[in-house]
Design a protein around this motif. Sequence first.
Motif, mmCIF file in Angstrom:
data_model
loop_
_atom_site.group_PDB
_atom_site.id
_atom_site.type_symbol
_atom_site.label_atom_id
_atom_site.label_comp_id
_atom_site.label_asym_id
_atom_site.label_seq_id
_atom_site.Cartn_x
_atom_site.Cartn_y
_atom_site.Cartn_z
ATOM 1 N N GLU A 1 0.818 -1.206 0.000
ATOM 2 C CA GLU A 1 0.000 0.000 0.000
ATOM 3 C C GLU A 1 0.857 1.264 0.000
ATOM 4 O OE1 GLU A 1 -2.516 -0.380 3.389
ATOM 5 O OE2 GLU A 1 -3.568 -2.092 2.565
ATOM 6 N N ARG A 2 2.134 1.138 0.306
ATOM 7 C CA ARG A 2 3.037 2.283 0.325
ATOM 8 C C ARG A 2 3.880 2.368 -0.929
ATOM 9 N NH1 ARG A 2 6.288 1.085 5.122
ATOM 10 N NH2 ARG A 2 7.610 2.688 4.276
ATOM 11 N N TYR B 1 4.215 2.464 -5.276
ATOM 12 C CA TYR B 1 3.537 2.792 -6.527
ATOM 13 C C TYR B 1 4.532 2.590 -7.661
ATOM 14 C CZ TYR B 1 1.584 5.511 -10.328
ATOM 15 O OH TYR B 1 1.124 5.906 -11.544
ATOM 16 N N THR C 1 1.129 8.957 3.531
ATOM 17 C CA THR C 1 0.071 8.256 2.818
ATOM 18 C C THR C 1 0.239 8.459 1.321
ATOM 19 O OG1 THR C 1 -1.421 8.668 4.667
ATOM 20 C CG2 THR C 1 -2.421 8.037 2.576
ATOM 21 N N SER D 1 -1.254 8.769 -2.347
ATOM 22 C CA SER D 1 -2.517 9.175 -2.969
ATOM 23 C C SER D 1 -2.364 9.241 -4.480
ATOM 24 C CB SER D 1 -2.947 10.554 -2.449
ATOM 25 O OG SER D 1 -4.105 10.990 -3.152
ATOM 26 N N HIS E 1 -4.889 10.387 -6.278
ATOM 27 C CA HIS E 1 -5.830 11.442 -6.652
ATOM 28 C C HIS E 1 -5.124 12.791 -6.566
ATOM 29 C CE1 HIS E 1 -8.867 8.376 -6.496
ATOM 30 N NE2 HIS E 1 -8.434 8.046 -5.294
ATOM 31 N N THR E 2 -4.364 13.106 -7.608
ATOM 32 C CA THR E 2 -3.544 14.316 -7.576
ATOM 33 C C THR E 2 -4.236 15.527 -8.178
ATOM 34 O OG1 THR E 2 -2.513 13.864 -9.712
ATOM 35 C CG2 THR E 2 -1.464 12.905 -7.747
ATOM 36 N N VAL F 1 1.566 10.622 -8.656
ATOM 37 C CA VAL F 1 1.255 10.208 -7.294
ATOM 38 C C VAL F 1 1.705 11.296 -6.335
ATOM 39 C CG1 VAL F 1 3.437 8.963 -7.003
ATOM 40 C CG2 VAL F 1 1.464 8.242 -5.672
ATOM 41 N N VAL G 1 1.471 12.164 1.139
ATOM 42 C CA VAL G 1 0.936 13.206 2.008
ATOM 43 C C VAL G 1 1.254 12.870 3.464
ATOM 44 C CG1 VAL G 1 -1.169 14.439 2.662
ATOM 45 C CG2 VAL G 1 -0.937 13.532 0.343
ATOM 46 N N ARG H 1 3.876 17.551 1.509
ATOM 47 C CA ARG H 1 3.535 16.689 0.368
ATOM 48 C C ARG H 1 4.782 16.446 -0.466
ATOM 49 N NH1 ARG H 1 -1.831 16.532 -1.763
ATOM 50 N NH2 ARG H 1 -0.950 16.336 -3.823
ATOM 51 N N SER I 1 5.389 15.021 -4.330
ATOM 52 C CA SER I 1 4.690 14.610 -5.546
ATOM 53 C C SER I 1 5.699 14.234 -6.622
ATOM 54 C CB SER I 1 3.769 15.719 -6.053
ATOM 55 O OG SER I 1 4.513 16.866 -6.368
#
Length: 185
Positions: A30-31, A33, A49, A51, A53-54, A61, A64, A70, A72
């Motif tokens: 889950e961590r 990508y 976390t 995400s 949904h950027t 990705v 957060v 953040r 990115s």
Amino acid sequence: MRALLVAAAIAIAVVASAFADSSRSGSAKERRYFSTRHGLGIEAPTGWTLSLHTGYPTVLVALVHPGGSRISIAVDRTAVKDAAALVEQSKPGLLAQGLTIERTSAGPHNGVLVEARTGRRNQALRQLYIVRAIPGGAEDKQAVVITLAAPGPDVAAASGPFEWVLARLQFETPIRPDAKPDAGR
């Protein structure tokens, strides 16, 4: 009977161990990508976390932190020669956002590290610019920009996780550079 109890205890320990291992690997997954389309992967540091949904098509990705920081990862094709040229191309946009560039230096992955601040919002920004060749032709290059945005007082605490992410970037050959966006793996 005693042998049966010992066997049952061992079986319970083995099953509990298997569940513990699968839960650890599940949380690690889950961590992480990875985009096969872009040939780029990252892993979120503990406490951050991941995400998808950027809100931006080139930002793959975002990581957060509950404190407001953040990280990115943005990717796009580019025609610039190298990371230094990508930084020069990006400077007007950074300045237009009210950022003051404090320092540029060599960074990991043959990149250029940019550090900037904005006074009015007390935000700090660290970016690593990378340009890498991708298959498909002599002019095909990929721009990768990893950005840490943090409240001014938190930038020191967020710098460790940023460096952690940079050290664990995973680069592979993009599988389908012109395909529709993938959901990561």
